[in-house]
Design a protein around this motif. Sequence first.
Motif, PDB file in Angstrom:
ATOM      1  N   ASN A 231      36.419  16.570 -17.438  1.00 50.25           N
ATOM      2  CA  ASN A 231      36.342  17.750 -16.572  1.00 50.25           C
ATOM      3  C   ASN A 231      36.722  19.040 -17.285  1.00 50.25           C
ATOM      4  OD1 ASN A 231      35.439  16.450 -14.271  1.00 50.25           O
ATOM      5  ND2 ASN A 231      37.499  15.954 -13.565  1.00 50.25           N
ATOM      6  N   LEU A 232      37.231  18.945 -18.514  1.00 51.40           N
ATOM      7  CA  LEU A 232      37.538  20.159 -19.261  1.00 51.40           C
ATOM      8  C   LEU A 232      36.266  20.943 -19.598  1.00 51.40           C
ATOM      9  CD1 LEU A 232      40.169  18.756 -21.788  1.00 51.40           C
ATOM     10  CD2 LEU A 232      40.639  20.277 -19.867  1.00 51.40           C
ATOM     11  N   LYS A 233      35.179  20.238 -19.711  1.00 52.15           N
ATOM     12  CA  LYS A 233      33.931  20.832 -20.188  1.00 52.15           C
ATOM     13  C   LYS A 233      32.981  21.071 -19.024  1.00 52.15           C
ATOM     14  CE  LYS A 233      30.295  19.623 -23.584  1.00 52.15           C
ATOM     15  NZ  LYS A 233      29.907  18.562 -24.555  1.00 52.15           N
ATOM     16  N   HIS A 234      32.346  22.229 -19.000  1.00 54.78           N
ATOM     17  CA  HIS A 234      31.303  22.480 -18.009  1.00 54.78           C
ATOM     18  C   HIS A 234      30.021  22.894 -18.711  1.00 54.78           C
ATOM     19  CE1 HIS A 234      33.533  26.347 -18.465  1.00 54.78           C
ATOM     20  NE2 HIS A 234      32.329  26.889 -18.408  1.00 54.78           N
ATOM     21  N   HIS A 235      28.904  22.699 -18.025  1.00 53.15           N
ATOM     22  CA  HIS A 235      27.592  22.884 -18.624  1.00 53.15           C
ATOM     23  C   HIS A 235      27.043  24.287 -18.342  1.00 53.15           C
ATOM     24  CE1 HIS A 235      27.618  18.639 -19.525  1.00 53.15           C
ATOM     25  NE2 HIS A 235      27.859  18.358 -18.254  1.00 53.15           N
ATOM     26  N   GLN A 236      25.953  24.607 -19.031  1.00 53.79           N
ATOM     27  CA  GLN A 236      25.309  25.894 -18.821  1.00 53.79           C
ATOM     28  C   GLN A 236      24.708  25.963 -17.416  1.00 53.79           C
ATOM     29  OE1 GLN A 236      24.370  23.620 -21.071  1.00 53.79           O
ATOM     30  NE2 GLN A 236      22.145  23.320 -21.071  1.00 53.79           N
ATOM     31  N   GLU A 237      24.574  27.189 -16.909  1.00 50.11           N
ATOM     32  CA  GLU A 237      23.944  27.401 -15.618  1.00 50.11           C
ATOM     33  C   GLU A 237      22.598  28.086 -15.813  1.00 50.11           C
ATOM     34  OE1 GLU A 237      26.638  29.856 -13.357  1.00 50.11           O
ATOM     35  OE2 GLU A 237      25.892  31.697 -14.245  1.00 50.11           O
ATOM     36  N   VAL A 238      21.682  27.818 -14.882  1.00 48.54           N
ATOM     37  CA  VAL A 238      20.347  28.414 -14.914  1.00 48.54           C
ATOM     38  C   VAL A 238      20.090  29.070 -13.563  1.00 48.54           C
ATOM     39  CG1 VAL A 238      17.875  28.003 -15.163  1.00 48.54           C
ATOM     40  CG2 VAL A 238      19.506  26.703 -16.562  1.00 48.54           C
TER      41      VAL A 238
ATOM     42  N   VAL B  69      15.058  43.540  -2.266  1.00 48.65           N
ATOM     43  CA  VAL B  69      15.453  42.280  -1.657  1.00 48.65           C
ATOM     44  C   VAL B  69      15.315  41.198  -2.722  1.00 48.65           C
ATOM     45  CG1 VAL B  69      14.997  40.589   0.162  1.00 48.65           C
ATOM     46  CG2 VAL B  69      14.650  43.022   0.615  1.00 48.65           C
ATOM     47  N   TYR B  70      16.267  40.277  -2.798  1.00 49.95           N
ATOM     48  CA  TYR B  70      16.236  39.240  -3.830  1.00 49.95           C
ATOM     49  C   TYR B  70      16.596  37.878  -3.247  1.00 49.95           C
ATOM     50  CZ  TYR B  70      21.327  39.541  -3.659  1.00 49.95           C
ATOM     51  OH  TYR B  70      22.628  39.530  -3.228  1.00 49.95           O
ATOM     52  N   TYR B  71      16.190  36.843  -3.984  1.00 47.34           N
ATOM     53  CA  TYR B  71      16.608  35.468  -3.686  1.00 47.34           C
ATOM     54  C   TYR B  71      17.007  34.801  -4.990  1.00 47.34           C
ATOM     55  CZ  TYR B  71      16.524  30.505  -2.594  1.00 47.34           C
ATOM     56  OH  TYR B  71      16.867  29.188  -2.464  1.00 47.34           O
ATOM     57  N   TYR B  72      18.212  34.181  -5.027  1.00 49.82           N
ATOM     58  CA  TYR B  72      18.723  33.488  -6.201  1.00 49.82           C
ATOM     59  C   TYR B  72      18.739  31.985  -5.945  1.00 49.82           C
ATOM     60  CZ  TYR B  72      20.677  37.809  -8.280  1.00 49.82           C
ATOM     61  OH  TYR B  72      20.845  39.044  -8.839  1.00 49.82           O
ATOM     62  N   ASP B  73      18.242  31.218  -6.908  1.00 47.37           N
ATOM     63  CA  ASP B  73      18.282  29.761  -6.855  1.00 47.37           C
ATOM     64  C   ASP B  73      18.958  29.270  -8.134  1.00 47.37           C
ATOM     65  OD1 ASP B  73      17.915  27.100  -6.337  1.00 47.37           O
ATOM     66  OD2 ASP B  73      15.759  27.095  -6.733  1.00 47.37           O
ATOM     67  N   TYR B  74      20.173  28.717  -7.981  1.00 53.62           N
ATOM     68  CA  TYR B  74      20.982  28.296  -9.123  1.00 53.62           C
ATOM     69  C   TYR B  74      20.882  26.800  -9.365  1.00 53.62           C
ATOM     70  CZ  TYR B  74      23.857  32.417 -10.254  1.00 53.62           C
ATOM     71  OH  TYR B  74      24.305  33.628 -10.696  1.00 53.62           O
ATOM     72  N   ASN B  75      20.759  26.428 -10.645  1.00 52.49           N
ATOM     73  CA  ASN B  75      21.004  25.065 -11.090  1.00 52.49           C
ATOM     74  C   ASN B  75      22.300  25.070 -11.900  1.00 52.49           C
ATOM     75  OD1 ASN B  75      18.612  24.140  -9.975  1.00 52.49           O
ATOM     76  ND2 ASN B  75      17.451  24.394 -11.869  1.00 52.49           N
TER      77      ASN B  75
ATOM     78  N   ASN C 271      30.321  22.554 -12.226  1.00 50.42           N
ATOM     79  CA  ASN C 271      28.922  22.915 -11.980  1.00 50.42           C
ATOM     80  C   ASN C 271      28.454  22.414 -10.631  1.00 50.42           C
ATOM     81  OD1 ASN C 271      28.938  22.292 -15.264  1.00 50.42           O
ATOM     82  ND2 ASN C 271      27.783  24.106 -14.678  1.00 50.42           N
ATOM     83  N   SER C 272      27.694  23.254  -9.947  1.00 45.72           N
ATOM     84  CA  SER C 272      27.122  22.888  -8.660  1.00 45.72           C
ATOM     85  C   SER C 272      25.873  23.730  -8.425  1.00 45.72           C
ATOM     86  CB  SER C 272      28.125  23.122  -7.528  1.00 45.72           C
ATOM     87  OG  SER C 272      27.517  22.965  -6.262  1.00 45.72           O
ATOM     88  N   ASP C 273      24.926  23.202  -7.679  1.00 42.94           N
ATOM     89  CA  ASP C 273      23.787  24.022  -7.280  1.00 42.94           C
ATOM     90  C   ASP C 273      24.225  25.052  -6.238  1.00 42.94           C
ATOM     91  OD1 ASP C 273      22.199  22.593  -8.976  1.00 42.94           O
ATOM     92  OD2 ASP C 273      21.316  21.323  -7.422  1.00 42.94           O
ATOM     93  N   ALA C 274      23.527  26.163  -6.187  1.00 44.20           N
ATOM     94  CA  ALA C 274      23.884  27.248  -5.268  1.00 44.20           C
ATOM     95  C   ALA C 274      22.660  28.110  -5.014  1.00 44.20           C
ATOM     96  CB  ALA C 274      25.017  28.092  -5.849  1.00 44.20           C
ATOM     97  N   ASP C 275      22.734  28.896  -3.953  1.00 44.79           N
ATOM     98  CA  ASP C 275      21.666  29.858  -3.689  1.00 44.79           C
ATOM     99  C   ASP C 275      22.243  31.062  -2.963  1.00 44.79           C
ATOM    100  OD1 ASP C 275      21.029  29.612  -0.592  1.00 44.79           O
ATOM    101  OD2 ASP C 275      21.252  27.572  -1.339  1.00 44.79           O
TER     102      ASP C 275
END
Length: 734
Positions: free
Chosen positions: A525-532, A553-559, A575-579
């Motif tokens: 859990n010390l390490k986290h990954h890149q986000e897109v 107006v915008y919409y964000y979709d996170y991986n 890391n978690s998905d988000a919008d």
Amino acid sequence: MTLKDFLLTQTFTRACRYPMAVLCATTLALPARASVLEETVVTAQKREENLQDVGISITAFSGNQLQELGMTRTVDIAQQVPAMQLQTFSPAFTIINLRGISQNNFQDNLEAPVAVYVDGAYIPSMNAINGQLFDIKRVEVLRGPQGTLFGRNTTGGLVQYITNGASDEELNGYAEGTVGDYNQSAVEGAIGGSINDEWRGRLAARWEENDGYVESVNPGIRDSNGANGYTIRGSTQWDATEDLLVDVRIAYSKDDDVPSGTYSINFATFDPNTGLGVNAPGRLTDGWKHASTLEGSYNRESTNYLGTLTWSLSESTELVSITHYLDLEKKYLEDAGGGLFFFPYTTPTDFTNFAQELRLSGSNERVRWQTGLYYLDMTTKTNQSVQGVTILEGFGATTDSAIQTTNSKVDSSNWSVFGQGEYDFADRWTLIAGLRWSDDSKKIDLSQVYAESGAGIPPTEVFNIQDVAIKDIDKIEYDDYAARLQLNYTMDSGTLLYGSWNRGIKGGNWSIDPLGVVALTDPANLKHHQEVLYSYEVGFKSQNDWARLNADVYYYDYNDYQAFSLLELTPQVTNSDADSWGGELELTVFPAEGLDILLGLAYIDSSVDAVPDPFGGLNEAEFPNAPKWSINGLARYQWNMLGGTMAAQVDGVWNDEQYIEATNSQISKEDAYLVWNARLSYTTSDDAWEFAAWVKNVGDEQYRLYNLDLGLLGISQEVYAPPRWYGGTISYRF
């Protein structure tokens, strides 16, 4: 969809359909005239353009605007930029938040998703962001991912500070002095001009100190959240040939024993199912007081070297080289126990970075293009330590001499190749496409040592990441790309309509655990990954001689969105998905001679799928520091008086309720608040002298900038924004 959501959607839809009709209906048609809000040139696409011709959500202020509006601190700008917040809960750290996107983890090795650039150079360390605005040519705030031209860590946007370099041939400069509440004193000035026909120079400096606005309740312990530092900038330009310009800039900054490192303590309990903090009756101190028994301090010394070479290869082709080196040393001590228990936390940090960019650009009648190479190398060395039996009791501590030290070194390098082109394929249509390929490489050395001299326990290494049997736990290697595709349409009236798709990326990293709990129980859990981030945005920009209206107006979709939380009371990023979706509207009008009005509106609706709680459970949450609604406004009236010019100004921002921690714990919920400021100034007829009186936070509004949920320990640590603050400024310009 709620009523607010429906109304917002309808407002933006109709505004985009009939932009000039909305503009004309909102203001009165008056003749064009000079104004503090004159046309602004920006470099949002790494070339000079009119703000209104760039299909990006931008708020920008020229140096003259900053001066006349009395904006001297970064927080002043934040209050007049829709969807922007700035948290300076400690002078050791500055967090910029755009559209709810920020890095709330306070660990020194992490980079923010909102990048900061100074004179074209990326400032990777959040410790190196200087909050003092002086001798500034322009400030630009770009909302939304900007990875194609500016790199991998711009998923939230970026802020550009462009200082006044040695570009002026005539002798010019200024001197300014400020005194204010809490024993505030500040002096700044600059002088520049030609040395000979080929050389120009400029020197600028600023010094400020104040005692701090957080009052100590313990005799002999000083007040906190003050200032004591200075910055010196020197720049020179040399016309090496008719086609080659050499620009060299050096800046040195020092903060010396700044009163800091304290918290206001709110008593708390915790939810037995999640471990998240819950409000409890009573407080140890009021929001603008502290009960620390240790004096916190902050020391920082940094040096910036920047060299820019600009070759005009032809009338339409240019080659630019930007070389940047930053060296920073910081030592920060805080009383994390807040006076309730012994818990000193120190973070000595050494940071260096070297960066090189080469950029080739050109244009013809219908095409504008640029391509380039970029290299970045960084090293961050930290030596975090926590001390005290209360915080280390779980490790067997029996006395306050117990101390755990975390030594880390993170070496990072990034190289990338990028390009972007614009093609006017019809009279009013422009297609924009960009791509950036990045290669990230990071390596960490991490070890922890425990000692307790009072109990006779010698220093013992309790953790070393090299001993962890997880493949590549100490390495991060990845290749990825940022991309942009956009379509612009310019109407007969000059109104710009645009729609864009962006793919933004932000690199992975490590959450360096000062307590050692995560390192010993689950080091993965010390390490986290890149986000897109995939971003979709539409907007318009409309302007005539007397008013300006911009909206988007915008919409964000996170991986793999990088979310900060306290897992087992240790700071971690997971890391978690988000919008998220929302928008901004900015209106600038001149309804009467001498009167300027700025209005801004922002809306944010966000959701993160899974944020860990202290017990390891997962909860859905909103972005931190992301109020659904925020409104900013400024009104300035100027009139002739006593042979010169008087100006009266009122400005402020209202933020809806919001959570100021990613876990959305009850104790981190901040109620809606309004902060407004006032300024009265007189300028002599020759524009040489200005005398100004000002009041910040006129209503004495009490609201938090920061909250750390330690409900498992029975408290939350809080930092409040400054209370009412008054002062005066005298300046002379030549």
